[in-house]
Design a protein around this motif. Sequence first.
Motif, mmCIF file in Angstrom:
data_model
loop_
_atom_site.group_PDB
_atom_site.id
_atom_site.type_symbol
_atom_site.label_atom_id
_atom_site.label_comp_id
_atom_site.label_asym_id
_atom_site.label_seq_id
_atom_site.Cartn_x
_atom_site.Cartn_y
_atom_site.Cartn_z
ATOM 1 N N SER A 89 0.851 -1.191 0.000
ATOM 2 C CA SER A 89 0.000 0.000 0.000
ATOM 3 C C SER A 89 0.888 1.243 0.000
ATOM 4 O O SER A 89 2.109 1.146 0.124
ATOM 5 C CB SER A 89 -0.953 0.014 1.196
ATOM 6 O OG SER A 89 -1.977 0.977 1.001
ATOM 7 N N LYS A 90 0.242 2.388 -0.161
ATOM 8 C CA LYS A 90 0.974 3.647 -0.308
ATOM 9 C C LYS A 90 0.364 4.709 0.601
ATOM 10 O O LYS A 90 -0.830 4.645 0.937
ATOM 11 C CB LYS A 90 0.902 4.154 -1.759
ATOM 12 C CG LYS A 90 1.171 3.125 -2.827
ATOM 13 C CD LYS A 90 1.020 3.736 -4.212
ATOM 14 C CE LYS A 90 0.840 2.670 -5.267
ATOM 15 N NZ LYS A 90 -0.475 2.028 -5.205
ATOM 16 N N ILE A 130 4.771 -4.289 1.979
ATOM 17 C CA ILE A 130 5.545 -3.176 1.426
ATOM 18 C C ILE A 130 4.737 -1.884 1.549
ATOM 19 O O ILE A 130 3.546 -1.865 1.211
ATOM 20 C CB ILE A 130 5.895 -3.420 -0.055
ATOM 21 C CG1 ILE A 130 6.624 -4.756 -0.239
ATOM 22 C CG2 ILE A 130 6.760 -2.283 -0.603
ATOM 23 C CD1 ILE A 130 6.857 -5.148 -1.691
ATOM 24 N N LEU A 131 5.371 -0.836 2.004
ATOM 25 C CA LEU A 131 4.775 0.501 2.031
ATOM 26 C C LEU A 131 5.527 1.383 1.048
ATOM 27 O O LEU A 131 6.756 1.477 1.100
ATOM 28 C CB LEU A 131 4.868 1.115 3.426
ATOM 29 C CG LEU A 131 4.389 2.580 3.535
ATOM 30 C CD1 LEU A 131 2.863 2.649 3.410
ATOM 31 C CD2 LEU A 131 4.852 3.225 4.840
ATOM 32 N N LEU A 132 4.796 2.033 0.136
ATOM 33 C CA LEU A 132 5.395 2.967 -0.797
ATOM 34 C C LEU A 132 5.037 4.395 -0.411
ATOM 35 O O LEU A 132 3.900 4.664 0.005
ATOM 36 C CB LEU A 132 4.886 2.720 -2.232
ATOM 37 C CG LEU A 132 5.037 1.327 -2.817
ATOM 38 C CD1 LEU A 132 4.640 1.342 -4.299
ATOM 39 C CD2 LEU A 132 6.450 0.791 -2.655
ATOM 40 N N LEU A 133 5.994 5.298 -0.553
ATOM 41 C CA LEU A 133 5.727 6.730 -0.426
ATOM 42 C C LEU A 133 5.204 7.197 -1.774
ATOM 43 O O LEU A 133 5.900 7.104 -2.786
ATOM 44 C CB LEU A 133 7.010 7.462 -0.031
ATOM 45 C CG LEU A 133 7.644 6.991 1.284
ATOM 46 C CD1 LEU A 133 8.962 7.719 1.528
ATOM 47 C CD2 LEU A 133 6.700 7.171 2.457
ATOM 48 N N GLY A 162 9.299 1.231 -0.124
ATOM 49 C CA GLY A 162 9.598 1.636 -1.486
ATOM 50 C C GLY A 162 9.024 3.012 -1.744
ATOM 51 O O GLY A 162 8.537 3.694 -0.828
ATOM 52 N N VAL A 163 9.078 3.418 -3.004
ATOM 53 C CA VAL A 163 8.576 4.732 -3.387
ATOM 54 C C VAL A 163 7.748 4.592 -4.660
ATOM 55 O O VAL A 163 7.708 3.544 -5.298
ATOM 56 C CB VAL A 163 9.730 5.731 -3.628
ATOM 57 C CG1 VAL A 163 10.544 5.935 -2.368
ATOM 58 C CG2 VAL A 163 10.628 5.272 -4.776
#
Length: 325
Positions: A89-90, A130-133, A162-163
């Motif tokens: 997610s982000k 996973i966490l995305l910016l 991640g990004v």
Amino acid sequence: MLKALPLNKRGIPASRIALGCMGLGGDWDHEPITAENVKQGHEAVDAALSIGINMFDHADIYTRGKAEKVFGQIFKDRPRLREEIIIQSKCGIKLMEPGDSTNTFDFSGQHILNSVDGILSRLGTEYIDILLLHRPDPLMDPEEVASALHQLKAAGKVRHFGVSNMSAAQIKLLQTYCDEPFIVNQLHMSLAKISWVDAGISVNREPWKDIIFPEGTLEHCRMENIQLQAWGPLAQGLFSGRSLEDQPENIVQTAAMVQQLADEKGTTPEAIVLAWLMTHPAAIQPVIGTVNPKRITACADADKLELSRKEWYDLYVSSRGSKLP
């Protein structure tokens, strides 16, 4: 033969294609999710699993959190599913509310921490893989970001980071301050969105100044074993059945070429469009944005196809609308 995903090299058993969940949850309003929304979610998940997809991509803003709520209900209905799939997610985008003039971006430490708590609550899970910016915040303090990510990892709430939509320079700045590696960069890439290819072939040429895709981003990700993910990889159906009325000639011609290749190879246009991305040696992972079961399963052959160099270039040059130098 397709190269292994950088995620796989890091021991994360992600599928070659991921399912983007932005289409779940109904409208982008504050109405509660419905039984029909949940049914749609189950059908999309079933279709994805049927073709080997085990990775699902969310964001805290998708349908204002309702996409994650739909998935939370799916987990309640199928409690074993959580440990069988990878959830990404982000966070970082604040959607416009009444009285606001625009969306804003927020990488403040407190916003990141609060966002993750909201994600976990809506999904009904103790962690995300996973966490995305989500989008670069001009007011970002990398030391503050680093502190927030350290807290999330220490608490067991996020396993990897991640990004999204970031250049090599922006990733390097963050990585200078963060102990945890950034292992994903999700970018807009498709047969219709080709600036990521144009940037590489236009170095030291006049057209380069008009290309906004940041030079060196693909190369940096490849060198650092950062997974390149493509959002919008199906180009909103431009090459797989969407009406081409009022589209430019290069798009019309490319759609015809895609269909011809699909017929010759006994597959679907969707598979050809994804195979074009996946043929690139950077081991790009498409994040398909459809939640229509038929369109999801139409992507099944993508990781089994091999496009020749000529076929790849023919599609690229056709979409580009101009010959290479």
